[in-house]
Motif scaffolding. Structure first.
Motif, PDB file in Angstrom:
ATOM      1  N   PHE A 200      33.598  17.690  36.571  1.00 27.97           N
ATOM      2  CA  PHE A 200      32.334  18.605  36.435  1.00 27.97           C
ATOM      3  C   PHE A 200      31.457  18.042  35.255  1.00 27.97           C
ATOM      4  O   PHE A 200      30.045  18.608  35.219  1.00 27.97           O
ATOM      5  N   GLY A 201      31.759  17.364  34.500  1.00 27.41           N
ATOM      6  CA  GLY A 201      31.108  16.878  33.296  1.00 27.41           C
ATOM      7  C   GLY A 201      29.703  16.026  33.823  1.00 27.41           C
ATOM      8  O   GLY A 201      28.731  16.392  33.659  1.00 27.41           O
ATOM      9  N   PRO A 202      30.401  14.892  34.497  1.00 28.76           N
ATOM     10  CA  PRO A 202      28.973  14.390  35.176  1.00 28.76           C
ATOM     11  C   PRO A 202      28.154  14.904  36.268  1.00 28.76           C
ATOM     12  O   PRO A 202      27.018  15.149  36.294  1.00 28.76           O
ATOM     13  N   ALA A 203      28.649  16.044  36.826  1.00 30.44           N
ATOM     14  CA  ALA A 203      27.976  16.878  37.565  1.00 30.44           C
ATOM     15  C   ALA A 203      26.810  17.934  37.154  1.00 30.44           C
ATOM     16  O   ALA A 203      25.949  18.086  37.817  1.00 30.44           O
ATOM     17  N   ILE A 204      27.503  18.400  36.023  1.00 27.11           N
ATOM     18  CA  ILE A 204      26.660  19.318  35.188  1.00 27.11           C
ATOM     19  C   ILE A 204      25.301  18.341  34.817  1.00 27.11           C
ATOM     20  O   ILE A 204      24.328  18.958  34.705  1.00 27.11           O
ATOM     21  N   PHE A 205      25.598  17.236  34.231  1.00 22.18           N
ATOM     22  CA  PHE A 205      24.647  16.434  33.641  1.00 22.18           C
ATOM     23  C   PHE A 205      23.662  16.004  34.826  1.00 22.18           C
ATOM     24  O   PHE A 205      22.292  16.118  34.582  1.00 22.18           O
ATOM     25  N   ILE A 206      23.972  15.870  35.949  1.00 19.66           N
ATOM     26  CA  ILE A 206      23.205  15.734  37.035  1.00 19.66           C
ATOM     27  C   ILE A 206      22.230  16.619  37.647  1.00 19.66           C
ATOM     28  O   ILE A 206      21.102  16.591  38.074  1.00 19.66           O
ATOM     29  N   TYR A 207      22.929  17.633  38.011  1.00 22.10           N
ATOM     30  CA  TYR A 207      22.471  18.762  38.826  1.00 22.10           C
ATOM     31  C   TYR A 207      22.249  20.171  37.956  1.00 22.10           C
ATOM     32  O   TYR A 207      21.302  20.977  38.602  1.00 22.10           O
ATOM     33  N   THR A 208      22.338  20.084  36.699  1.00 25.40           N
ATOM     34  CA  THR A 208      21.732  21.420  35.927  1.00 25.40           C
ATOM     35  C   THR A 208      20.500  21.187  35.138  1.00 25.40           C
ATOM     36  O   THR A 208      20.407  22.141  34.217  1.00 25.40           O
ATOM     37  N   ARG A 209      19.636  20.401  35.402  1.00 23.41           N
ATOM     38  CA  ARG A 209      18.617  20.131  34.594  1.00 23.41           C
ATOM     39  C   ARG A 209      17.504  19.780  35.820  1.00 23.41           C
ATOM     40  O   ARG A 209      17.602  19.375  36.845  1.00 23.41           O
ATOM     41  N   PRO A 210      16.159  19.712  35.337  1.00 23.46           N
ATOM     42  CA  PRO A 210      15.059  19.247  36.268  1.00 23.46           C
ATOM     43  C   PRO A 210      15.346  17.899  36.477  1.00 23.46           C
ATOM     44  O   PRO A 210      15.939  17.315  35.632  1.00 23.46           O
ATOM     45  N   PHE A 211      14.764  17.600  37.765  1.00 24.30           N
ATOM     46  CA  PHE A 211      15.065  16.274  38.314  1.00 24.30           C
ATOM     47  C   PHE A 211      14.208  15.404  37.723  1.00 24.30           C
ATOM     48  O   PHE A 211      13.163  14.727  38.340  1.00 24.30           O
ATOM     49  N   ARG A 212      14.259  14.882  36.470  1.00 23.91           N
ATOM     50  CA  ARG A 212      13.739  13.852  35.815  1.00 23.91           C
ATOM     51  C   ARG A 212      14.504  12.760  35.463  1.00 23.91           C
ATOM     52  O   ARG A 212      15.759  12.862  35.335  1.00 23.91           O
ATOM     53  N   ALA A 213      14.338  11.491  35.596  1.00 18.42           N
ATOM     54  CA  ALA A 213      14.959  10.174  35.467  1.00 18.42           C
ATOM     55  C   ALA A 213      15.265  10.006  33.978  1.00 18.42           C
ATOM     56  O   ALA A 213      14.424  10.151  33.055  1.00 18.42           O
ATOM     57  N   PHE A 214      16.588   9.846  33.640  1.00 19.35           N
ATOM     58  CA  PHE A 214      17.124   9.574  32.510  1.00 19.35           C
ATOM     59  C   PHE A 214      17.802   8.111  32.564  1.00 19.35           C
ATOM     60  O   PHE A 214      18.340   7.877  33.630  1.00 19.35           O
TER      61      PHE A 214
ATOM     62  N   VAL B 227       9.412  24.512  43.899  1.00 14.81           N
ATOM     63  CA  VAL B 227      10.464  25.775  44.343  1.00 14.81           C
ATOM     64  C   VAL B 227      11.578  25.047  44.801  1.00 14.81           C
ATOM     65  O   VAL B 227      12.575  25.649  44.708  1.00 14.81           O
ATOM     66  N   VAL B 228      11.755  23.931  45.559  1.00 10.65           N
ATOM     67  CA  VAL B 228      12.665  23.338  46.132  1.00 10.65           C
ATOM     68  C   VAL B 228      13.530  22.991  45.205  1.00 10.65           C
ATOM     69  O   VAL B 228      14.847  23.063  45.157  1.00 10.65           O
ATOM     70  N   GLU B 229      13.046  22.383  44.028  1.00  7.69           N
ATOM     71  CA  GLU B 229      14.045  21.959  42.756  1.00  7.69           C
ATOM     72  C   GLU B 229      15.024  22.849  42.349  1.00  7.69           C
ATOM     73  O   GLU B 229      15.854  22.813  42.027  1.00  7.69           O
ATOM     74  N   LEU B 230      14.063  24.177  42.013  1.00 11.31           N
ATOM     75  CA  LEU B 230      14.647  25.416  41.426  1.00 11.31           C
ATOM     76  C   LEU B 230      15.646  25.843  42.500  1.00 11.31           C
ATOM     77  O   LEU B 230      16.810  26.086  41.917  1.00 11.31           O
ATOM     78  N   LEU B 231      15.557  25.628  43.739  1.00  7.99           N
ATOM     79  CA  LEU B 231      16.699  26.013  44.664  1.00  7.99           C
ATOM     80  C   LEU B 231      17.973  24.996  44.518  1.00  7.99           C
ATOM     81  O   LEU B 231      19.154  25.789  44.685  1.00  7.99           O
ATOM     82  N   MET B 232      17.750  24.030  44.744  1.00  2.00           N
ATOM     83  CA  MET B 232      18.506  22.964  44.404  1.00  2.00           C
ATOM     84  C   MET B 232      19.230  22.991  43.060  1.00  2.00           C
ATOM     85  O   MET B 232      20.570  23.017  43.117  1.00  2.00           O
ATOM     86  N   VAL B 233      18.867  23.229  41.915  1.00  2.00           N
ATOM     87  CA  VAL B 233      19.480  23.499  40.764  1.00  2.00           C
ATOM     88  C   VAL B 233      20.290  24.669  40.898  1.00  2.00           C
ATOM     89  O   VAL B 233      21.144  24.428  40.503  1.00  2.00           O
ATOM     90  N   PHE B 234      19.538  25.748  41.746  1.00  2.75           N
ATOM     91  CA  PHE B 234      20.493  26.894  41.741  1.00  2.75           C
ATOM     92  C   PHE B 234      21.548  26.874  42.738  1.00  2.75           C
ATOM     93  O   PHE B 234      22.936  27.391  42.284  1.00  2.75           O
ATOM     94  N   ASN B 235      21.525  25.889  43.571  1.00  4.99           N
ATOM     95  CA  ASN B 235      22.493  25.832  44.707  1.00  4.99           C
ATOM     96  C   ASN B 235      23.680  24.833  44.242  1.00  4.99           C
ATOM     97  O   ASN B 235      24.775  25.135  44.034  1.00  4.99           O
ATOM     98  N   SER B 236      23.348  23.884  43.344  1.00  9.83           N
ATOM     99  CA  SER B 236      24.357  22.875  42.919  1.00  9.83           C
ATOM    100  C   SER B 236      24.542  22.983  41.431  1.00  9.83           C
ATOM    101  O   SER B 236      25.644  23.148  41.234  1.00  9.83           O
TER     102      SER B 236
END
Length: 310
Positions: free
Chosen positions: A253-267, A194-203
């Motif tokens: 915004f390119g790097p920010a979108i890559f980092i914050y608009t997906r589930p927090f899994r390591a790539f 739930v916190v991850e969803l809120l973080m993705v929504f916020n950022s």
């Protein structure tokens, strides 16, 4: 804001950008060179805009604030990263980690909103030129500046508030060279869905919407400029300014979108993208604006020549 009693972890161990000593040495030298360019470049922009009476337009007021944000942003990650390269054990306390995370999103969010304000400024200047002096008066500029600082603070404090509610009881190894939401949140010893969803929504969602909105607004502005009947010099100046802003938007915004608009899994690319976003990007702003803005370049030359003569 009080830290939860269930948090046992008092410090985090940063695994760093790479484990190779040769690559670490190379990156250390690159960061040191970049850092020695970032601060003089941004402070020179600020000084030039402050001292030149010909650079009083709202565009340069916001550009000076952008340089200030970049200079401040460069203090969050790069200096500690340089120190960590020389240390065997890269450790950051829990409180310092939260502080680093707060200022990273506070200044980053403020800079993103500043780019929105600059897009609004260009839209009024190009599409509503007769209303420009009325709409973008000094009081409105300061109000917009206050709004973006407040917006950055609210964005960041939400992130921090959500993280402070999470318990951290081990492990304490962060697979990164600084503290950021995706890595810190995965170390919490509780379900963080739930916190991850809120973080993705916020950022993530905010970043994506700002990015799409900015690209759309500049597309409208560029179409308006190309279709206008204004003189060639003014048209070229407007095209150059808008193109510069679009380049900055893509780089930020390119790097920010890559980092914050997906589930927090390591790539595998995460650290490289984060390195570009936190260390390289602040350098690019002064370089791009200085090379593409004739007024700022000319004013800098006059300022430097005046001091050389003195």
């Amino acid at each position: 804001m009080e830290i939860e009693n269930s948090t046992v972890v008092k410090e985090f161990i940063l695994l760093g950008l790479t484990q190779s000593r040769n690559i670490q040495l190379l990156v250390f030298m690159l960061i040191l060179i970049f850092y020695l360019i970032i601060l003089p470049g941004n402070f020179l922009i600020i000084l030039t805009i402050r001292l030149d009476p010909g650079l009083t337009a709202p565009l340069y007021f916001f550009l000076g604030n952008l340089a200030f944000l970049d200079a401040s942003y460069s203090f969050i990650v790069a200096p500690r990263m340089l120190v960590d390269f020389l240390s065997e054990k890269k450790v950051i306390s829990y409180r310092n980690c939260i502080a680093q995370l707060f200022f990273l999103h506070f200044l980053g969010g403020g800079e993103g909103l500043l780019l929105v304000v600059m897009a609004f400024d260009r839209y009024i200047a190009i599409c509503r030129p007769l209303h420009y002096s009325t709409v973008m008066n000094p009081r409105a500029c300061y109000a917009l500046l206050l709004a973006l600082w407040l917006g950055g603070f609210v964005h960041s404090i939400i992130q921090v508030a959500l993280i402070l509610r999470l318990p951290f009881c081990g492990p304490n190894q962060l697979d990164n060279f600084f503290c950021d939401v995706p890595q810190v949140i995965k170390l919490a010893c509780t379900d963080t869905f739930v916190v991850e969803l809120l973080m993705v929504f916020n950022s993530g969602l905010m970043t994506l919407l700002c990015f799409l909105g900015l690209l759309s607004s500049y597309a409208v502005i560029l179409c308006r400029v190309r279709g206008s009947s204004s003189e060639g010099k003014n048209k070229n100046k407007a095209m150059s300014t808008c193109t510069t802003h679009v380049i900055i938007i893509l780089l930020m915004f390119g790097p920010a979108i890559f980092i914050y608009t997906r589930p927090f899994r390591a790539f595998p690319a995460d650290k490289v993208v984060s390195f570009f976003h936190t260390v390289i990007f602040p350098l690019l702003n002064p370089v791009i604006y200085t090379l593409r803005n004739q007024e700022v370049k000319s004013s800098m030359r006059r300022l430097l020549s005046r001091h050389v003569v003195c």
